[in-house]
Design a protein around this motif. Structure first.
Motif, PDB file in Angstrom:
ATOM      1  N   ASP A   1       0.800  -1.218   0.000  1.00  0.00           N
ATOM      2  CA  ASP A   1       0.000   0.000   0.000  1.00  0.00           C
ATOM      3  C   ASP A   1       0.837   1.276   0.000  1.00  0.00           C
ATOM      4  OD1 ASP A   1      -2.113  -1.720   0.074  1.00  0.00           O
ATOM      5  OD2 ASP A   1      -2.651  -1.338   2.173  1.00  0.00           O
TER       6      ASP A   1
ATOM      7  N   TYR B   1      -7.882  -3.831   5.748  1.00  0.00           N
ATOM      8  CA  TYR B   1      -7.426  -3.746   4.353  1.00  0.00           C
ATOM      9  C   TYR B   1      -8.512  -4.246   3.391  1.00  0.00           C
ATOM     10  CZ  TYR B   1      -2.922  -3.509   6.803  1.00  0.00           C
ATOM     11  OH  TYR B   1      -1.883  -3.174   7.649  1.00  0.00           O
TER      12      TYR B   1
ATOM     13  N   LYS C   1      -8.909  -4.660  -1.341  1.00  0.00           N
ATOM     14  CA  LYS C   1      -7.595  -4.407  -1.952  1.00  0.00           C
ATOM     15  C   LYS C   1      -7.311  -5.349  -3.113  1.00  0.00           C
ATOM     16  CE  LYS C   1      -5.132  -1.728  -0.914  1.00  0.00           C
ATOM     17  NZ  LYS C   1      -5.021  -0.297  -1.253  1.00  0.00           N
TER      18      LYS C   1
END
Length: 372
Positions: free
Chosen positions: A171, A220, A223
Motif C-alpha cells: 500500500d 485492508y 484491496k
C-alpha cells in the motif's frame, strides 16, 4: 457500482465523518495518510464497496467472521473473501481501523525487521507469497501458494508481522509506484492462488488463518481486484460447490477458477514474464524450489522480496538512532478466533460426507492430483 450522484454523496458523507475525527488527532492524521497515500476518494470507496455503499456501515466497519470447524482449510483458499460472506452481530467503526494502527504502531512496522535473517528466510519458505509482475493495466500480481504454505516454522506473531509488512509495503510502496508510473490511481492488486498440495489435513492452520483474514477484512478491505484459482485439485472443486452459494454476489464475481495452471487465461491480462512460476507450463505445479530464486517469486532471492527486505532494513537503520533494533516478533493485537458455529460446520460436513469415496474421507484427502 458507477460513480453516480448516490455514490459520490456516500463518499462525501464518509469523508466528512472521518475528517471530523482525524483532524483532532495528529496520530490519526498520520496513519490515515499512510492508508490513503494521497488517494482519499479511492480509499474511501473501497471501504464503502465493502459495506454496500452505506456510509454508516463503512464508518462502523462490520467485523465478519466466517465460522468453519472441520474444513478450515477453506480459509487458505479464500482468505478474507470468506470473511465477507456472513455478517455477525459484532460491529467496529472504521475509526477502529485507524485506532488499531496507532495502538499497534503499524505506521512503524516497516522499520521492524524479522531477525535473525535465517528466521526470516524460513518464514518466506513456509508462508508462500510474492509478486511475480504486473498486469497490462498496471495492477501488481500477487502469487500465493495456498496449498503448500505450512506456517509451521515460527510463532503466530511472526507470521502476522510478515503478513502486515507485505500489506503495508504493497500500500505504501508498490501501489503508489504503480500509480506514478501509469499516471492514474492504482489501489488494488490481482491474486493468483495456487492450490497445488491442498488437503483436508490443513485443519491445524485454522487459528492463524482466521487471524490473518480478520486483520485483512477489518483493516485492508477491497484491496484485491480479482482472485484467480489455479492448479485446483478435486478437493477444491468439492469445497467450492459448498462455499460458492455462501458468498455475496460482489465477492463471487471476483473469484475465477481457471483450468489447469491458468496460463492461457492469465496471458490475456498479463505478459509472460509476469506469470507466476507455477503458471508457466502445464503440469508445472508449485514448489518452494521449483525454479531458481529469480523466477520463484516466493523465494527471498526474488527481486520483490529483496526489495522488501532491503527497504525494511533501511527503515530500521533510520529508526535505530531513536531505539536500537531488537530481536523478537512485533506483537500486534488481533482478535482470537471465535467459537465454532456448529450449524455451519454440520452443513459443510454433510456436503463432504456425500463426496466421500467408499465412506473413507482419507481417500478424498488423497485426490489432490485430480484437476477441477
Amino acid at each position: 457500482m458507477s460513480m453516480d450522484l448516490h455514490s459520490q454523496d456516500a463518499i462525501d458523507q464518509l469523508q466528512a465523518l472521518i475528517q471530523k475525527v482525524v483532524d483532532k488527532d495528529p496520530f490519526l492524521q498520520t496513519t490515515f495518510q499512510n492508508v490513503h497515500q494521497g488517494y482519499v476518494t479511492q480509499n474511501l470507496t473501497r471501504f464503502l464497496k465493502a459495506r454496500d455503499w452505506d456510509p454508516s456501515k463503512a464508518y462502523q466497519m462490520v467485523y465478519i467472521i466466517y465460522y468453519i470447524y472441520q474444513y478450515s482449510f477453506l480459509l487458505i483458499v479464500f482468505g478474507s473473501l470468506l470473511l465477507m460472506s456472513l455478517i455477525s452481530p459484532s460491529c467496529f467503526q472504521l475509526l477502529d481501523c485507524l485506532n488499531w494502527r496507532v495502538q499497534n504502531q503499524i505506521d512503524n512496522i516497516l522499520s521492524k525487521p524479522i531477525l535473525p535473517a535465517d528466521l526470516y528466510r524460513t518464514i518466506r519458505d513456509s508462508q508462500l507469497i510474492g509478486v511475480s509482475g504486473y498486469t497490462r493495466e498496471g495492477l501488481p500480481v500477487f502469487a500465493i501458494g495456498a496449498g503448500l504454505s505450512t506456517f509451521d516454522k515460527a510463532s503466530v506473531h511472526y507470521y502476522v508481522q510478515s503478513h502486515i509488512q507485505i500489506n503495508e509495503y504493497r500500500d505504501r510502496v508498490v501501489l503508489p509506484s504503480a500509480s506514478k508510473k501509469h499516471g492514474r490511481p492504482i489501489t488494488t492488486c490481482v491474486k493468483v492462488l495456487d492450490m497445488t498440495g491442498l488437503k483436508l489435513s490443513a485443519l491445524n492452520k485454522i487459528k492463524l488463518l482466521t487471524i490473518i483474514s480478520s486483520i485483512d477484512d477489518q483493516n485492508y478491505p477491497e484491496k484485491s481486484h480479482t482472485y484467480y484459482i489455479v492448479n485446483a485439485p478435486y478437493v477444491f472443486s468439492a469445497c467450492w460447490k459448498v462455499v460458492k452459494p455462501l458468498l455475496q454476489e460482489r465477492t463471487r464475481r471476483k473469484v475465477q477458477v481457471l483450468p489447469g495452471c491458468g496460463r492461457d487465461e492469465l496471458l490475456k491480462i498479463m505478459d509472460y514474464p509476469s506469470l507466476p512460476h507455477f503458471c508457466r507450463k502445464e503440469g508445472s505445479g508449485s514448489s518452494r524450489h521449483l525454479e531458481g530464486g529469480n523466477k520463484n517469486c516466493y523465494s527471498l532471492d526474488h527481486p520483490f522480496h529483496q526489495q522488501l527486505y532491503n527497504y525494511i532494513n533501511q527503515q530500521a537503520r533510520l529508526h535505530e538512532v531513536v531505539a536500537p533494533i531488537k530481536q523478537g516478533s512485533f506483537h500486534v493485537e488481533f482478535p482470537e478466533p471465535p467459537d465454532v458455529d456448529t450449524r455451519i460446520a454440520k452443513t459443510i460436513e454433510s456436503e463432504f460426507d456425500g463426496l466421500t469415496l467408499n465412506g473413507d474421507k482419507e481417500q478424498l484427502n488423497n485426490c489432490t492430483g485430480r484437476q477441477a
